[in-house]
Design a protein around this motif. Structure first.
Motif, PDB file in Angstrom:
ATOM      1  N   ALA A  68     -36.155  -2.343  16.844  1.00 33.10           N
ATOM      2  CA  ALA A  68     -34.693  -2.245  16.935  1.00 33.10           C
ATOM      3  C   ALA A  68     -34.197  -0.895  16.409  1.00 33.10           C
ATOM      4  O   ALA A  68     -33.318  -0.256  17.012  1.00 33.10           O
ATOM      5  N   LEU A  69     -34.768  -0.431  15.286  1.00 32.04           N
ATOM      6  CA  LEU A  69     -34.373   0.865  14.749  1.00 32.04           C
ATOM      7  C   LEU A  69     -34.741   1.999  15.707  1.00 32.04           C
ATOM      8  O   LEU A  69     -33.973   2.946  15.892  1.00 32.04           O
ATOM      9  N   TYR A  70     -35.921   1.881  16.318  1.00 34.23           N
ATOM     10  CA  TYR A  70     -36.354   2.925  17.250  1.00 34.23           C
ATOM     11  C   TYR A  70     -35.465   2.927  18.506  1.00 34.23           C
ATOM     12  O   TYR A  70     -35.188   3.988  19.065  1.00 34.23           O
ATOM     13  N   SER A  71     -35.024   1.766  18.942  1.00 34.94           N
ATOM     14  CA  SER A  71     -34.140   1.709  20.109  1.00 34.94           C
ATOM     15  C   SER A  71     -32.839   2.445  19.839  1.00 34.94           C
ATOM     16  O   SER A  71     -32.319   3.165  20.706  1.00 34.94           O
ATOM     17  N   GLN A  72     -32.295   2.301  18.619  1.00 41.27           N
ATOM     18  CA  GLN A  72     -31.084   3.027  18.264  1.00 41.27           C
ATOM     19  C   GLN A  72     -31.332   4.527  18.216  1.00 41.27           C
ATOM     20  O   GLN A  72     -30.519   5.324  18.705  1.00 41.27           O
ATOM     21  N   ASP A  89     -40.696  13.109  20.459  1.00 41.76           N
ATOM     22  CA  ASP A  89     -39.642  13.775  19.705  1.00 41.76           C
ATOM     23  C   ASP A  89     -38.715  12.808  18.983  1.00 41.76           C
ATOM     24  O   ASP A  89     -37.847  13.252  18.230  1.00 41.76           O
ATOM     25  N   VAL A  90     -38.852  11.518  19.208  1.00 43.02           N
ATOM     26  CA  VAL A  90     -37.963  10.521  18.602  1.00 43.02           C
ATOM     27  C   VAL A  90     -38.769   9.716  17.592  1.00 43.02           C
ATOM     28  O   VAL A  90     -39.886   9.273  17.890  1.00 43.02           O
ATOM     29  N   TYR A  91     -38.206   9.517  16.414  1.00 39.86           N
ATOM     30  CA  TYR A  91     -38.903   8.780  15.364  1.00 39.86           C
ATOM     31  C   TYR A  91     -37.892   8.008  14.528  1.00 39.86           C
ATOM     32  O   TYR A  91     -36.682   8.219  14.632  1.00 39.86           O
ATOM     33  N   VAL A  92     -38.413   7.120  13.690  1.00 40.87           N
ATOM     34  CA  VAL A  92     -37.594   6.351  12.751  1.00 40.87           C
ATOM     35  C   VAL A  92     -37.885   6.870  11.348  1.00 40.87           C
ATOM     36  O   VAL A  92     -39.042   6.858  10.906  1.00 40.87           O
ATOM     37  N   ALA A  93     -36.864   7.370  10.673  1.00 46.19           N
ATOM     38  CA  ALA A  93     -37.005   7.859   9.302  1.00 46.19           C
ATOM     39  C   ALA A  93     -36.522   6.776   8.341  1.00 46.19           C
ATOM     40  O   ALA A  93     -35.356   6.402   8.357  1.00 46.19           O
ATOM     41  N   THR A  94     -37.412   6.280   7.521  1.00 46.90           N
ATOM     42  CA  THR A  94     -37.064   5.189   6.599  1.00 46.90           C
ATOM     43  C   THR A  94     -38.001   5.245   5.403  1.00 46.90           C
ATOM     44  O   THR A  94     -38.794   6.182   5.256  1.00 46.90           O
ATOM     45  N   ASN A  95     -37.926   4.232   4.536  1.00 47.93           N
ATOM     46  CA  ASN A  95     -38.810   4.144   3.379  1.00 47.93           C
ATOM     47  C   ASN A  95     -38.972   2.683   2.985  1.00 47.93           C
ATOM     48  O   ASN A  95     -38.327   1.783   3.553  1.00 47.93           O
ATOM     49  N   PHE A 128     -45.805  11.291   6.433  1.00 50.43           N
ATOM     50  CA  PHE A 128     -45.167  11.188   5.122  1.00 50.43           C
ATOM     51  C   PHE A 128     -44.304  12.417   4.878  1.00 50.43           C
ATOM     52  O   PHE A 128     -44.728  13.548   5.119  1.00 50.43           O
ATOM     53  N   CYS A 129     -43.075  12.208   4.407  1.00 52.89           N
ATOM     54  CA  CYS A 129     -42.137  13.314   4.207  1.00 52.89           C
ATOM     55  C   CYS A 129     -42.058  13.732   2.751  1.00 52.89           C
ATOM     56  O   CYS A 129     -42.253  14.887   2.417  1.00 52.89           O
ATOM     57  N   GLY A 130     -41.737  12.789   1.860  1.00 50.16           N
ATOM     58  CA  GLY A 130     -41.748  13.112   0.448  1.00 50.16           C
ATOM     59  C   GLY A 130     -40.406  13.444  -0.153  1.00 50.16           C
ATOM     60  O   GLY A 130     -40.295  13.593  -1.354  1.00 50.16           O
ATOM     61  N   ARG A 131     -39.352  13.568   0.691  1.00 49.91           N
ATOM     62  CA  ARG A 131     -38.048  13.853   0.110  1.00 49.91           C
ATOM     63  C   ARG A 131     -37.070  12.760   0.456  1.00 49.91           C
ATOM     64  O   ARG A 131     -37.269  11.614   0.109  1.00 49.91           O
ATOM     65  N   GLN A 132     -36.035  13.040   1.209  1.00 51.83           N
ATOM     66  CA  GLN A 132     -34.968  12.072   1.421  1.00 51.83           C
ATOM     67  C   GLN A 132     -35.491  10.773   2.031  1.00 51.83           C
ATOM     68  O   GLN A 132     -35.025   9.698   1.695  1.00 51.83           O
ATOM     69  N   HIS A 133     -36.441  10.851   2.951  1.00 55.83           N
ATOM     70  CA  HIS A 133     -37.061   9.664   3.526  1.00 55.83           C
ATOM     71  C   HIS A 133     -38.541   9.686   3.192  1.00 55.83           C
ATOM     72  O   HIS A 133     -39.168  10.743   3.162  1.00 55.83           O
ATOM     73  N   SER A 134     -39.105   8.522   2.958  1.00 55.76           N
ATOM     74  CA  SER A 134     -40.498   8.471   2.545  1.00 55.76           C
ATOM     75  C   SER A 134     -41.442   8.778   3.688  1.00 55.76           C
ATOM     76  O   SER A 134     -42.466   9.417   3.499  1.00 55.76           O
ATOM     77  N   ILE A 139     -43.072   4.734  17.362  1.00 51.97           N
ATOM     78  CA  ILE A 139     -43.478   3.469  17.967  1.00 51.97           C
ATOM     79  C   ILE A 139     -44.231   3.762  19.271  1.00 51.97           C
ATOM     80  O   ILE A 139     -43.919   4.709  19.996  1.00 51.97           O
ATOM     81  N   SER A 140     -45.214   2.930  19.583  1.00 52.82           N
ATOM     82  CA  SER A 140     -46.028   3.125  20.778  1.00 52.82           C
ATOM     83  C   SER A 140     -45.176   2.980  22.043  1.00 52.82           C
ATOM     84  O   SER A 140     -44.486   1.976  22.233  1.00 52.82           O
TER      85      SER A 140
END
Length: 466
Positions: A68-72, A89-95, A128-134, A139-140
């Motif tokens: 659902a997050l990736y669809s948005q 080029d599209v990803y979900v940034a979360t933690n 892994f990002c390490g700052r604002q988002h983990s 998604i496949s």
């Protein structure tokens, strides 16, 4: 697979549930024995066939939430690039904390779910990002869009992919001298090199009462003073031989330009064909630079930002309008790189705007580092820095400053040493009191003595002071 602007969430969930069932069926089975004692004192042994490593319902629901997050994110990316986004080029940034709060689970459980989803194949890539988002999650596409039903018999030939430093496009092959970047309102449409006219808008009744609202250029094989039909035919032959993805970049750019810069124009099919070929040559440089599709996508996004800069300029100057997209009579096309007041000028605007944004980010970095070190020394660190010592906090901001270059890293190090010299206490601002300010002003402006005639003084004195 068919990439659409919107992901069919229902079908994606069905494919994900089928993937979970298939995975659980292929899991290793084992026999579990349990003994129990009856009322008569007899020992009864029961055997249960169980599976090892299956995906539980909580992991399954976590996957649904990520879809659902990736669809948005996919819909937002397509709106930004006008329906030409790609899954890479599209990803979900979360933690973990954010997922745990949404799914009512602990952060550790969400982290374990992410690892299981990677092994199953729902998550195709993880960073892994390490700052604002983990972390960032991809998604496949096989689950989101499904498998490709048919494949083309002959794939379009793609250009070789290299990894050099991407040069700024369009290529600078203009031998003519480029003038100052400042565009004045009274000289915007005129140069000494080319006669661009006065840039009057031919689509408005206010310019000329006899002109129609819709501008329709003369459909002839050779425009007066413009390009010959043979030149456009040669360009079209080169454009058709491009891969589908690169052709879609030129057509997508023209669709955006037509709505943003020419909202009141009506173009025929022949006009649009010539505009696309002008964009193919002038804006994309005939794709002569060998680079990957990802690099061309980044350049396309940069062009969209430059398009917005040009639109804002014309919105602020309603008496001005862009030249026609193709060469017409003695006027160069708006997308011709030789046009000193065409789209090529926005490259300088974009560079200045990018520099200004970079300076703001550097200033934010140094200010954040100063405040965090002061709060750490006072025993009130920020929530994201709780448990860090001085060295860890320094390394955190040093790695952040290193992304902007050695100069910014040196500024941060100098600021850190200055703070450490005063034990990370806030810098005191010395302000003078009102009495001290008056005294300082008096010392800077001592008493002046002015000699006057004796008759000008009330008491007969020959001078007075003030």
């Amino acid at each position: 697979m068919n990439l659409t602007q919107q992901i069919n969430y229902d079908q994606a969930i069905r494919r994900w549930c089928a993937r979970v069932e298939e995975y659980n069926e292929n899991c290793e089975t084992f026999v579990s024995k349990r003994t129990s004692l009856t009322v008569d004192g007899e020992v009864v042994t029961k055997e249960f066939v169980m599976k090892k490593g299956t995906l539980k319902g909580s992991v399954k629901s976590t996957g649904m939430h990520l879809i659902a997050l990736y669809s948005q994110a996919w819909a937002k990316a397509n709106a930004a690039v006008h329906g030409m986004a790609r899954p890479v080029d599209v990803y979900v940034a979360t933690n973990r904390v954010e997922l745990g709060a949404r799914l009512s689970r602990s952060g550790r459980s969400c982290y374990d779910h992410i690892r299981k989803l990677i092994s199953v194949g729902l998550i195709e890539n993880y960073s892994f990002c390490g700052r604002q988002h983990s972390f960032k999650i991809w998604i496949s596409p096989k689950i989101l869009f499904g498998e490709a039903e048919t494949t083309p018999a002959v794939a379009a030939q793609k250009m070789p992919s290299f990894a050099p430093v991407r040069q700024k496009m369009p290529p600078i092959y203009n031998p003519l001298k480029q003038y100052t970047t400042t565009i004045s309102a009274d000289k915007c449409g005129q140069t000494q090199i080319h006669d661009h006219g006065n840039n009057k808008d031919p689509h408005s009744h206010g310019q000329n009462g006899q002109e129609t609202a819709s501008y329709k250029p003369v459909a002839t094989e050779t425009r007066q003073g413009g390009r010959a039909a043979a030149e456009y035919a040669e360009l079209e032959k080169m454009w058709i031989s491009l891969p589908n993805y690169l052709r879609s970049l030129t057509t997508g750019f023209w669709k955006v330009a037509k709505t943003q810069l020419y909202p009141r124009c009506q173009f025929t099919e022949e006009d649009q064909r010539q505009a696309i070929l002008e964009i193919y040559e002038g804006v994309f440089g005939k794709f002569a630079v060998a680079q990957s599709d990802v690099a061309w996508a980044d350049y396309y996004n940069e062009l969209m930002d430059r398009m917005q800069l040009a639109k804002r300029w014309f919105d602020k100057h309603p008496d001005r309008s862009p030249d026609m997209p193709y060469r017409c009579k003695k006027k160069l096309g708006y997308f011709d790189p030789k046009n000193n007041f065409g789209f090529a000028r926005t490259a300088e605007w974009f560079a200045k705007d990018s520099l200004r944004k970079r300076e703001n980010r550097v200033e934010f970095l140094l200010n954040s580092a100063r405040i965090d070190f002061e709060r750490w020394a006072s025993g009130k660190p920020r929530a994201s820095h709780i448990g860090k010592d001085e060295l860890q906090l320094f390394v955190y901001y040093q790695n952040w400053a290193r992304t902007y270059g050695k100069e910014v890293e040196a500024k941060f190090s100098a600021q850190y040493l200055e703070q450490k010299a005063r034990n990370f206490e806030p810098k005191k601002i010395h302000r003078l009191s009102i009495r001290a300010q008056k005294k300082q002003q008096k010392d800077q402006n001592p008493t002046q003595v002015v000699y006057v005639e004796s008759w000008m003084s009330e008491f007969g004195e020959g001078f007075y002071s003030y």
